[in-house]
Structure formats: C-alpha cells, structure tokens
Scaffold this motif. Sequence first.
Motif, short mmCIF file in Angstrom:
data_model
loop_
_atom_site.label_atom_id
_atom_site.label_comp_id
_atom_site.label_asym_id
_atom_site.label_seq_id
_atom_site.Cartn_x
_atom_site.Cartn_y
_atom_site.Cartn_z
N HIS A 3 1.00 -1.12 0.08
CA HIS A 3 0.15 -0.10 0.04
C HIS A 3 0.89 1.24 -0.09
CE1 HIS A 3 -2.82 -2.96 1.44
NE2 HIS A 3 -3.75 -2.36 0.92
N ALA A 4 0.44 2.20 -0.88
CA ALA A 4 1.28 3.52 -0.80
C ALA A 4 0.34 4.64 -0.75
CB ALA A 4 2.05 3.51 -2.08
N LEU A 5 0.99 5.57 0.10
CA LEU A 5 0.04 6.98 0.50
C LEU A 5 0.62 7.97 0.03
CD1 LEU A 5 -2.62 7.89 1.76
CD2 LEU A 5 -1.40 8.02 3.63
N VAL A 92 2.86 -3.63 4.53
CA VAL A 92 3.77 -2.46 4.26
C VAL A 92 2.92 -1.07 3.84
CG1 VAL A 92 5.68 -1.60 2.58
CG2 VAL A 92 5.53 -4.13 3.50
N LEU A 93 3.25 -0.09 4.52
CA LEU A 93 2.80 1.21 3.81
C LEU A 93 3.85 2.10 3.60
CD1 LEU A 93 0.33 2.81 3.36
CD2 LEU A 93 0.43 3.83 5.73
N VAL A 94 4.02 2.30 2.13
CA VAL A 94 4.84 3.10 1.62
C VAL A 94 4.16 4.51 1.84
CG1 VAL A 94 6.22 4.03 -0.31
CG2 VAL A 94 5.90 1.52 0.25
N VAL A 187 0.74 -3.04 -6.29
CA VAL A 187 0.90 -1.76 -5.28
C VAL A 187 -0.26 -1.08 -5.64
CG1 VAL A 187 2.34 0.15 -4.76
CG2 VAL A 187 3.61 -1.68 -6.19
N ARG A 188 -0.89 -0.85 -4.52
CA ARG A 188 -2.04 0.27 -4.31
C ARG A 188 -1.85 1.53 -3.88
NH1 ARG A 188 -7.08 -3.53 -2.23
NH2 ARG A 188 -7.00 -4.82 -3.84
N LEU A 189 -2.08 2.52 -4.79
CA LEU A 189 -1.71 3.70 -4.45
C LEU A 189 -2.88 4.56 -4.18
CD1 LEU A 189 0.41 6.07 -4.29
CD2 LEU A 189 0.09 6.58 -6.74
N THR A 190 -2.65 5.52 -3.11
CA THR A 190 -3.88 6.56 -2.74
C THR A 190 -3.15 7.90 -2.72
OG1 THR A 190 -5.28 5.15 -1.80
CG2 THR A 190 -5.66 7.41 -1.15
N ARG A 191 -3.68 8.93 -2.83
CA ARG A 191 -3.38 10.11 -2.91
C ARG A 191 -4.12 11.01 -2.06
NH1 ARG A 191 -3.05 12.66 -8.10
NH2 ARG A 191 -3.84 15.00 -7.72
N SER A 293 -9.95 3.47 7.21
CA SER A 293 -10.42 2.33 6.32
C SER A 293 -10.85 3.24 4.87
CB SER A 293 -11.64 1.79 6.92
OG SER A 293 -12.68 2.52 6.91
N GLN A 294 -10.96 4.45 4.83
CA GLN A 294 -11.40 5.19 3.62
C GLN A 294 -10.06 5.12 2.60
OE1 GLN A 294 -13.22 8.46 6.39
NE2 GLN A 294 -14.26 8.67 4.21
N LEU A 295 -8.84 5.20 3.31
CA LEU A 295 -7.84 5.33 2.46
C LEU A 295 -7.80 4.34 1.11
CD1 LEU A 295 -5.03 5.96 5.08
CD2 LEU A 295 -6.16 7.77 3.63
N PHE A 296 -7.85 3.14 1.42
CA PHE A 296 -7.65 2.05 0.46
C PHE A 296 -9.11 1.32 0.32
CE2 PHE A 296 -3.43 3.02 2.12
CZ PHE A 296 -2.69 3.29 1.15
N ALA A 297 -9.34 1.13 -0.93
CA ALA A 297 -10.28 0.08 -1.26
C ALA A 297 -10.06 -1.14 -1.05
CB ALA A 297 -10.96 0.58 -2.77
N ASP A 298 -9.95 -1.91 0.21
CA ASP A 298 -9.66 -3.13 0.40
C ASP A 298 -10.44 -4.00 -0.13
OD1 ASP A 298 -7.24 -2.51 3.04
OD2 ASP A 298 -7.01 -3.38 1.08
#
Length: 298
Positions: A3-5, A92-94, A187-191, A293-298
Amino acid sequence: MLHALTGCTAVGKTEWALRWAEERGAEIVSCDSLLFYRGMDIGTAKPTQAERRRVPHHLIDVCAVHEQMDVTRYVSLARQAIAEIRARGNKVLVTGGSGFYLKAFFAPVADDVEVGPELRAEVARLTLEQALVQLRELNPGGLGELDVANPRRVFRALERCLASGRTLMELKAEFAGRPSAFADHEVRLTRIEREPAELAARIEQRVRQMLADGLVAEVERLRAAGLMENPSAARAIGYREVIDRLDGRLRAEQLVGEIAKNTRALVKKQRTWFRTQLPPHRIVEAAALQSSSQLFAD
RNA sequence: GGCCAGAUAGCUCAGUUGGUAGAGCAGAGGACUGAAAAUCCUUGUGUCCCCGGUUCAAUUCCGGGUCUGGCCA
C-alpha cells in the motif's frame, strides 16, 4: 501487496499513515528524499520519535547529510526493508511525497549502466556546451527528447553513453523495456488532496512552527556536519532560505514568506508530477477523511 | 507651508534622444533514466497617476493638479 500513500507537502498524510499502519500492525517505508539524512528533522517535518514509537519506520536517517543518495540506492534499501517486514508477516505502507522515488514502485526509474567516479569527475569538468558537442558526436542519430538546456540531464546522458558505449536511443529502448523494481508486488496507491486555500494556510502555519521549533539552529548544526557538500540537501526548501538568511542574503522578516512561497511552488510541482507521472490512482479529499479504512478500497 | 525626488504588469524597477513598453520576482502551464524539497523549459496589453498645452504623433517635452518619500521650516 504493497500500500502506498502520497500527497503533496503539508497535506496531512503523516497522521493518516500512522493511523492506518497502527490499526493494521503495518510498518512504514518512507518515500521522502530528505528523510534519509540524519539531522534534517525540523525542516523536513520528519516523523518524531513519539510517532516512530507508534509505528516502525524504515528508510529514515539512513545516511549523513554530506552523503549522496539516489533512486537506485533508495530502491535497493526499500526492497530490503520490505522483504524484512514481509518476513515478519506484517503489512507495508509506503508513504511520502517524493514523486520520482514513488515512481520506482510502478515503472523503471534508472538503467543499470555503471558510471565510475573517474568518469563522473571527468564529465563534471566539462561545460554544458562541451558535453553537448561530445554527446552529438556519440549520437549521430540525434539526442531524442533530452533536455539540452538542463546541465544535470546532459551530463548524466553523456556519462551513460561513455560508460556503456551505446547511444541514447539504444539506452532508451532498453530502458523502456525494463520492469519496475517492484514488479513482483501489486501496489495500491492512494493520494490525499486538500483545497488550495486551506493548504496554503497549513503551509504558512507549518513554516512558523518550524522556525519556532529551532530550524535556524538545525541548519547551523547541519552546516557544521557538511550540509554544503550536498547541493541537493542544501537547496532543500526551508534550508536554503535559512542559509540565505544566515549569510545575509535575506532579511529576518522575509524568512517565513520566502519559505512558504517556495513550499507552494513545490506543491505545484508535486501536483504536476502526481498527475502526469504516476499511474491512475485513488484520490481522497483530506476534509472528507474520517477513518483510515477510507484510504484504500480493500 | 517651501524645495527636491518619484508615480510604468500582482510586487520591485528598467526604458522610450517624442512613433502607445520590458526585465526580475510572483502567478499559470510543462519536462523528468542514478542530486528529485533537486534540475530545467514555456508563458508578460498594462487607463505607462490625472487634467490641459505643444506636436502629424505624448507614456516620453511643458504647465497645473493629486498621491508617496526625503529635506527645510
């Protein structure tokens, strides 16, 4: 799965990263080019000791200010850190706002042409014009999209041609076919985004806080530790303005305004990068965030 | 009150020996293969303070006014 933020400077991603990681037992891998340097704490808004106790952080304080970091080294350190975290069974959270380094998770970001220190020193002695003359001789087919007005790009291009004995076109074709260094991970990316006016206010507030927290003293310590040997770190926002102030090129009352202004310029550049250089990704509005939980659509 | 200087792009200013103007910064957009918070590129029509005079022509010269700064009272 990684996961990457991300999000631009001062958007408020640090706290959300901490919450997300804390709630899931994840560990954070920083993707911020200036957090590598020991002692660059206040001006980089580096996670504090207290924050680092909440969640284990990696790729922070890995080298001295006078050392040179680069993407390739970042990638290898990040791969290693990620492997260790995975071995512990953790997520892991990048997180970070250095777009170029973030791109490494999705695309090739450097080729593997080895450039020795002697060759680098030799090229560094040339003027931009001399470097271009040599480059054109080595590349009868043209220089492609090379930004010939940008000395760093030109010198690096020449180094790569000389070291590899190949043309820019050949190198480019090979580069385009390379996989990302993290191609073995999904990799899942959220901005995180924020309203411009609100962001500007946060930037100003943050700059004032940095100065109140002792940014000037930090710069004095770093100078003694060799900051000026690292042009990139010495030119980092917050640091270069304090250096200008200490050297009398800036008046005390200009400091906050200059740093805030340059931070806004950075944010603008980051936005362009996020828009044009990263793959399509999830965007969340900071004002609308209530739960990690809103950060990534898991 | 008197004298002097200034008034031109959001800001700081340059300039036009009279033919309606341009830099830096800011702002906007963009590039990106080993420094990336770095590095580099593109982008400038604005009652040239106002009113009048001279002139084919005034932002430029002249007179008056207004405002700002400085000096003198």
